[in-house]
Design an enzyme around this catalytic site. Sequence first.
Site, PDB file in Angstrom:
ATOM      1  N   HIS A  96       0.850  -1.192   0.000  1.00  0.00           N
ATOM      2  CA  HIS A  96       0.000   0.000   0.000  1.00  0.00           C
ATOM      3  C   HIS A  96       0.881   1.236   0.000  1.00  0.00           C
ATOM      4  O   HIS A  96       1.943   1.237   0.623  1.00  0.00           O
ATOM      5  CB  HIS A  96      -0.909   0.008   1.243  1.00  0.00           C
ATOM      6  CG  HIS A  96      -2.053   0.954   1.110  1.00  0.00           C
ATOM      7  ND1 HIS A  96      -1.939   2.287   1.415  1.00  0.00           N
ATOM      8  CD2 HIS A  96      -3.320   0.761   0.666  1.00  0.00           C
ATOM      9  CE1 HIS A  96      -3.097   2.871   1.184  1.00  0.00           C
ATOM     10  NE2 HIS A  96      -3.955   1.972   0.716  1.00  0.00           N
TER      11      HIS A  96
ATOM     12  N   ASP B 105      -7.940  -5.151   0.120  1.00  0.00           N
ATOM     13  CA  ASP B 105      -8.502  -6.016  -0.916  1.00  0.00           C
ATOM     14  C   ASP B 105      -8.183  -7.493  -0.727  1.00  0.00           C
ATOM     15  O   ASP B 105      -8.754  -8.331  -1.421  1.00  0.00           O
ATOM     16  CB  ASP B 105      -7.999  -5.566  -2.295  1.00  0.00           C
ATOM     17  CG  ASP B 105      -8.564  -4.213  -2.684  1.00  0.00           C
ATOM     18  OD1 ASP B 105      -9.765  -4.015  -2.467  1.00  0.00           O
ATOM     19  OD2 ASP B 105      -7.810  -3.366  -3.184  1.00  0.00           O
TER      20      ASP B 105
HETATM   21  N1  ACO Z   1       3.976  -7.699  -4.943  1.00  0.00           N
HETATM   22  C1  ACO Z   1       5.312  -7.694  -5.148  1.00  0.00           C
HETATM   23  N2  ACO Z   1       6.089  -6.618  -4.997  1.00  0.00           N
HETATM   24  C2  ACO Z   1       5.501  -5.493  -4.607  1.00  0.00           C
HETATM   25  C3  ACO Z   1       4.105  -5.405  -4.365  1.00  0.00           C
HETATM   26  C4  ACO Z   1       3.335  -6.569  -4.547  1.00  0.00           C
HETATM   27  N3  ACO Z   1       2.029  -6.544  -4.333  1.00  0.00           N
HETATM   28  N4  ACO Z   1       3.793  -4.142  -4.005  1.00  0.00           N
HETATM   29  C5  ACO Z   1       4.925  -3.460  -4.010  1.00  0.00           C
HETATM   30  N5  ACO Z   1       5.975  -4.270  -4.371  1.00  0.00           N
HETATM   31  C6  ACO Z   1       7.401  -3.904  -4.459  1.00  0.00           C
HETATM   32  C7  ACO Z   1       7.701  -3.107  -5.705  1.00  0.00           C
HETATM   33  O1  ACO Z   1       8.080  -3.958  -6.767  1.00  0.00           O
HETATM   34  C8  ACO Z   1       8.825  -2.232  -5.229  1.00  0.00           C
HETATM   35  O2  ACO Z   1       9.994  -3.019  -5.169  1.00  0.00           O
HETATM   36  P1  ACO Z   1      11.446  -2.348  -5.459  1.00  0.00           P
HETATM   37  O3  ACO Z   1      11.646  -1.334  -4.372  1.00  0.00           O
HETATM   38  O4  ACO Z   1      12.400  -3.491  -5.400  1.00  0.00           O
HETATM   39  O5  ACO Z   1      11.347  -1.721  -6.820  1.00  0.00           O
HETATM   40  C9  ACO Z   1       8.436  -1.903  -3.794  1.00  0.00           C
HETATM   41  O6  ACO Z   1       7.647  -3.019  -3.360  1.00  0.00           O
HETATM   42  C10 ACO Z   1       7.634  -0.623  -3.648  1.00  0.00           C
HETATM   43  O7  ACO Z   1       6.517  -0.734  -4.521  1.00  0.00           O
HETATM   44  P2  ACO Z   1       5.882   0.476  -5.314  1.00  0.00           P
HETATM   45  O8  ACO Z   1       5.094  -0.064  -6.463  1.00  0.00           O
HETATM   46  O9  ACO Z   1       6.941   1.500  -5.601  1.00  0.00           O
HETATM   47  O10 ACO Z   1       4.935   1.072  -4.187  1.00  0.00           O
HETATM   48  P3  ACO Z   1       3.696   2.000  -4.424  1.00  0.00           P
HETATM   49  O11 ACO Z   1       3.437   2.700  -3.162  1.00  0.00           O
HETATM   50  O12 ACO Z   1       3.899   2.825  -5.654  1.00  0.00           O
HETATM   51  O13 ACO Z   1       2.528   0.948  -4.791  1.00  0.00           O
HETATM   52  C11 ACO Z   1       0.677  -0.436  -4.722  1.00  0.00           C
HETATM   53  C12 ACO Z   1       1.490   0.614  -3.981  1.00  0.00           C
HETATM   54  C13 ACO Z   1       0.290   0.072  -6.115  1.00  0.00           C
HETATM   55  C14 ACO Z   1      -0.616  -0.700  -3.951  1.00  0.00           C
HETATM   56  C15 ACO Z   1       1.514  -1.728  -4.853  1.00  0.00           C
HETATM   57  O14 ACO Z   1       1.862  -2.194  -3.564  1.00  0.00           O
HETATM   58  C16 ACO Z   1       0.792  -2.817  -5.632  1.00  0.00           C
HETATM   59  O15 ACO Z   1       0.859  -2.824  -6.870  1.00  0.00           O
HETATM   60  N6  ACO Z   1       0.066  -3.757  -4.948  1.00  0.00           N
HETATM   61  C17 ACO Z   1      -0.705  -4.752  -5.626  1.00  0.00           C
HETATM   62  C18 ACO Z   1      -2.025  -4.177  -6.130  1.00  0.00           C
HETATM   63  C19 ACO Z   1      -2.990  -3.920  -4.993  1.00  0.00           C
HETATM   64  O16 ACO Z   1      -3.185  -4.723  -4.091  1.00  0.00           O
HETATM   65  N7  ACO Z   1      -3.651  -2.750  -5.050  1.00  0.00           N
HETATM   66  C20 ACO Z   1      -4.642  -2.341  -4.060  1.00  0.00           C
HETATM   67  C21 ACO Z   1      -4.113  -1.257  -3.179  1.00  0.00           C
HETATM   68  S1  ACO Z   1      -5.279  -0.838  -1.922  1.00  0.00           S
HETATM   69  C22 ACO Z   1      -6.396   0.138  -2.736  1.00  0.00           C
HETATM   70  O17 ACO Z   1      -6.098   0.819  -3.676  1.00  0.00           O
HETATM   71  C23 ACO Z   1      -7.731   0.141  -2.241  1.00  0.00           C
END
Ligand code: ACO
Length: 438
Positions: free
Chosen positions: A309, A366
Amino acid sequence: MNQAPENYALLTVEGKEIQLPLIIGSEGEKGIDISGLRRDTSCVTIDPGFMNTASCYSQITYIDGEKGILRYRGYDIQELCKKVMFVDVAYLLVHGELPGESERRNFSRQLNLNSMIHEDMRRFFDNFPQGAHPMCILSTMINAMAAFYPQVDLKSMADNIDDSCARVISIVRTMAAFAYKKSIGEPVVYPRQDLSYCANFLNMMFDSPVRPYVISPEAVRLLNTLFIIHADHEQNCSTSAVRVIGSAQVNLYATISAGISALSGPLHGGANQAVIEMLRMIQEDGDVEKFIRLAKDKSSPFRLMGFGHRVYKTYDPRAEIAKMECEKYLASSGYTDPLLDVARRVEEAARKDSYFIDRQLYPNVDFYTGILYRALGIPENMFTVMFALARLPGWVAHWKEMIGDSTKLVRPRQIYMGRTGDEAKREIEKRSIAAHLI
Ligand code: ACO
């Protein structure tokens, strides 16, 4: 909001030092006010994804992502889930206070009066192709409301703000249920004035002339909880969309339609459907560790849906409530879901893994909610619609707060990195020579 005049951030730009006021929120959050930056330095700030940017002041929702706190108007969501109904939370978000007896009665009356869809709008549902995603139907239909309820200029909407808010909160619920009934080829079920908000929705979804729906108080309680935990989440992607679009003074229906479109994305509200698809894939394969490896593999687009998140760097408090509800509701209703076991195993594996630990990736809202929607009989393509219904009071509250402030049109700047004017001039000169030669 307090401004501590003795507290400034000092910034030196090309030898010139300027003081930027430090703003302190009511829960101690700090922000640096850069609103005079461009005027004083001719510089702008760059913050892709707005990871460090507060776009507004707000009194609606407070989140502490490090401690896992979520409060609406100061009240912890755990307390709200235990003590009040979703309609009370909707009132709280929109009006700022929990309703007393008479406010509750009036609000319920307004929701009831505004629950019907204009009969001519019903025909619209017939023209969507079979299999159209309900989120697409919903955003289209809400936008179309402006044509049926013509008092949509900002002043009329603001003058009748209670009606405007109640209409959109109530009617979208009816539209969602109608969209579902159309998608399965059944006659629509009209809202009933004797049912509560959540009971009414379940009845419109599942009642049929040949199979009367028996409303279970446990299902109504669960839906109330699910709606409460989704009701607002400060400046998330869809709420920001509502504020951005609303800042152009478009009508409430168009702003909510934009919020719904933003919510439909798999990185946002669409994740609840994606989680179930992922859990089913893992169940069929049987190898949880393989998917954990895949989620960590940077060459693969696969991510663990329902994990991570932008704000929470600990367990999402909403996920905690949803997980608890899975145990409670499934036990009390006798419903079993093999995907709950898969979800537990995925969570256990991820929470032991240094990749997820180091990046502070925990289950988000979620991760478990899809299992609960399945238990209520909600089809997967309606999961994000459920999220949208629950989020409506939040969107409406932010829209109301925004039009009440003297907020400016949202119009960010950029740093242009494209072709320079001189380069383009040279290019175009070559072209005119070529044209002359022909
Ligand atoms: N699975 C694997 N790796 C992940 C995940 C995941 N679900 N989420 C984040 N990471 C990793 C990224 O690859 C990144 O790694 P790095 O530092 O080695 O490059 C690091 O964790 C940070 O991730 P970001 O994408 O930069 O974090 P951001 O804050 O931009 O993204 C997000 C948040 C979009 C929710 C992300 O965690 C994600 O894509 N999760 C899966 C989708 C999801 O569950 N969305 C619902 C969110 S809740 C809502 O909107 C109601």
